[in-house]
Design an enzyme around this catalytic site. Structure first.
Site, PDB file in Angstrom:
ATOM      1  N   ARG A   1       0.884  -1.180   0.000  1.00 16.20           N
ATOM      2  CA  ARG A   1       0.000   0.000   0.000  1.00 16.20           C
ATOM      3  C   ARG A   1       0.911   1.216   0.000  1.00 16.20           C
ATOM      4  NH1 ARG A   1      -5.328   1.313   3.537  1.00 16.20           N
ATOM      5  NH2 ARG A   1      -6.066  -0.148   1.956  1.00 16.20           N
TER       6      ARG A   1
ATOM      7  N   ARG B   1     -13.358  -9.055   1.682  1.00 15.75           N
ATOM      8  CA  ARG B   1     -11.939  -8.790   1.422  1.00 15.75           C
ATOM      9  C   ARG B   1     -11.137 -10.033   1.786  1.00 15.75           C
ATOM     10  NH1 ARG B   1      -9.959  -3.552   1.417  1.00 15.75           N
ATOM     11  NH2 ARG B   1      -8.001  -4.586   0.856  1.00 15.75           N
TER      12      ARG B   1
ATOM     13  N   HIS C   1      -7.391   0.687  -6.363  1.00 15.83           N
ATOM     14  CA  HIS C   1      -7.576  -0.184  -5.179  1.00 15.83           C
ATOM     15  C   HIS C   1      -8.213  -1.494  -5.659  1.00 15.83           C
ATOM     16  CE1 HIS C   1      -7.828  -1.410  -1.172  1.00 15.83           C
ATOM     17  NE2 HIS C   1      -8.701  -0.574  -0.659  1.00 15.83           N
TER      18      HIS C   1
HETATM   19  N1  NVA Z   1     -10.057   6.378  -1.352  1.00 20.38           N
HETATM   20  C1  NVA Z   1      -9.655   6.017  -0.009  1.00 20.38           C
HETATM   21  C2  NVA Z   1      -9.859   4.559   0.201  1.00 20.38           C
HETATM   22  C3  NVA Z   1      -9.486   4.063   1.583  1.00 20.38           C
HETATM   23  C4  NVA Z   1      -9.652   2.578   1.724  1.00 20.38           C
HETATM   24  C5  NVA Z   1      -8.197   6.401   0.206  1.00 20.38           C
HETATM   25  O1  NVA Z   1      -7.397   6.196  -0.709  1.00 20.38           O
HETATM   26  O2  NVA Z   1      -7.869   6.898   1.283  1.00 20.38           O
HETATM   27  N1   CP Z   2     -11.173  -0.424   2.466  1.00 23.31           N
HETATM   28  C1   CP Z   2      -9.907  -0.501   2.907  1.00 23.31           C
HETATM   29  O1   CP Z   2      -8.980  -0.745   2.150  1.00 23.31           O
HETATM   30  O2   CP Z   2      -9.779  -0.303   4.241  1.00 23.31           O
HETATM   31  P1   CP Z   2      -8.419  -0.062   5.032  1.00 23.31           P
HETATM   32  O3   CP Z   2      -7.890   1.293   4.628  1.00 23.31           O
HETATM   33  O4   CP Z   2      -8.813  -0.107   6.475  1.00 23.31           O
HETATM   34  O5   CP Z   2      -7.434  -1.133   4.673  1.00 23.31           O
END
Ligand code: NVA
Ligand code: CP
Length: 309
Positions: free
Chosen positions: A107, A291, A134
Site C-alpha cells: 500500500r 476482502r 484499489h
Molecule cells: N479512497 C480512499 C480509500 C481508503 C480505503 C483512500 O485512498 O484513502
Molecule cells: N477499504 C480498505 O482498504 O480499508 P483499510 O484502509 O482499512 O485497509
C-alpha cells in the site's frame, strides 16, 4: 492445471474476465469451506510480506488473517520501521524482500512506486491501494454484488463523489465485465481517463447531478471525499463535495432493490448519511468480510496457479 498465473495484480485490468470468473468461483469455495470450519492450507510454509506506507485496518487484517488461514504467514512492514524511511531505493527493497518471501502486498502513494517494485520482484506483487487504484477492494465488492444479486453484466453502478482510486478501479472493472458506471463528481474532480487506466467512455457516463446519476441504478457506491495523501485539500473538498452526500432521497432514485456499498472507513454525515450506510440496502459489512475471502482466492491463484477444487 492450465495457464500460468499472472505475475502481479497491480491494477484491476491485470485480470481477464475469465480469470475473474475463476476467482469468484474460488472465493465461494474457499468461503464455504471456511464457514464449515474445514481447514484449507495450500500456502503452508509460504510467506506474504505486507508493506504499508499508509494506514490500514481492513487490508492489514484481511491479508494477515487470510495467509494464516491458508497455512502460511504474513509479516508487516510499516515504512517507518524499514530502511525505506532512510532512503533505501524501492528497487533494492524489492530485490531483497522477494528473495525471502513468496508474495508481496504493498500500500503506497503513486502507482509508479508499486510498478518499480514489481519490475524488480521475483515474486507476485499485489496492490493494496495506491493513489490511482484499489483493485483488491473491487474484487471483494464485485464478489459481494454477485453473492447478493448474481451477474453484474449489463447492470448500472452509480459512483457518487470523488473520482479517486476506488472509482478508477470500478471503471476498469466495468470495461472487463461489461457493466455501466454513472459517475457524478463536483466540478473540477471529474474522471481522468488516462489516470483511471481506461481508453474511452464506453462503460461510463458523467452526470453533473448526483440524483440523476442514481436514477435506475442497481448499486450506489461512494467513498471518502479526501483520500489518504490528499489531507491538505480536506477543507476545500468539504466545501466542494457538500452536495455529494448519499442520503435516503438519493437512494430512492435507484432501483428499489439497489444495494449500497462503501469500501470503508466512512464518514457518516459527509459522503453518506447514517440511515443509508446503516440501513437495509447497505452491504458494507459483507464487503469488508469478503476482502478476506476474495484475497485468499487471489493469493492462492498468484502463488499456486489454477487449482482443482
Ligand atoms: N479512497 C480512499 C480509500 C481508503 C480505503 C483512500 O485512498 O484513502
Ligand atoms: N477499504 C480498505 O482498504 O480499508 P483499510 O484502509 O482499512 O485497509
Amino acid at each position: 492445471m492450465s495457464a500460468a498465473p499472472p505475475s502481479h495484480f497491480l491494477q484491476f485490468k491485470d485480470l481477464s474476465r475469465d480469470e475473474l470468473g475463476y476467482l469468484f468461483e474460488r472465493t465461494r469455495w474457499i468461503k464455504d469451506r471456511f464457514k464449515r470450519y474445514e481447514l484449507y492450507q495450500p500456502l503452508r510454509d509460504r510467506t506474504l510480506a505486507m508493506v504499508f506506507e499508509k494506514a490500514s485496518t481492513r487490508t492489514r487484517v484481511s491479508f494477515e488473517v487470510g495467509m494464516s488461514q491458508l497455512g502460511g504467514s504474513a509479516i508487516n512492514l510499516n515504512r517507518g520501521d524499514t530502511q525505506l524511511s532512510r532512503g533505501e531505493p524501492i528497487e533494492d527493497v524489492a530485490r531483497v524482500i522477494s528473495r525471502m518471501v513468496d508474495v508481496v502486498m504493498i500500500r503506497t502513494f503513486e502507482q509508479t512506486i508499486i510498478e518499480r517494485f514489481a519490475e524488480h520482484s521475483r515474486v507476485p506483487v499485489i496492490n493494496g491501494l495506491t493513489n490511482e487504484y484499489h483493485p483488491c477492494q473491487i474484487l471483494a465488492d464485485l464478489y459481494t454484488y454477485v453473492e447478493h444479486r448474481g451477474r453484474i453484466k449489463g447492470k448500472t453502478v452509480a459512483w457518487i463523489g470523488d473520482s479517486n482510486n476506488v472509482c478508477n478501479t470500478w471503471l476498469q472493472a466495468a470495461t472487463i465485465l461489461d457493466f455501466n458506471v454513472h459517475v457524478s463528481t463536483p466540478p473540477g474532480y471529474e474522471v481522468e481517463q488516462e489516470r483511471a487506466g481506461i481508453y474511452n467512455s464506453d462503460h461510463y457516463e458523467s452526470f453533473a447531478d448526483p440524483m440523476e446519476a442514481c436514477r435506475g441504478a442497481d448499486l450506489v457506491t461512494t467513498d471518502v471525499w479526501t483520500s489518504m495523501g490528499f489531507e491538505a485539500e480536506n477543507e476545500e473538498r468539504k466545501r466542494a463535495f457538500a452536495d455529494w452526500l448519499v442520503d435516503a432521497p438519493m437512494m430512492e432514485q435507484a432501483k428499489p432493490d439497489a444495494l449500497f456499498m462503501h469500501c470503508l472507513p466512512a464518514h457518516r454525515g459527509e459522503e453518506v448519511a447514517a440511515d443509508v450506510i446503516d440501513g437495509p440496502q447497505s452491504v458494507v459489512w459483507d464487503e469488508a468480510e469478503n476482502r478476506l475471502h476474495a484475497q485468499k482466492a487471489l493469493l492462492e491463484y498468484l502463488v499456486c496457479g489454477r487449482v482443482d477444487s
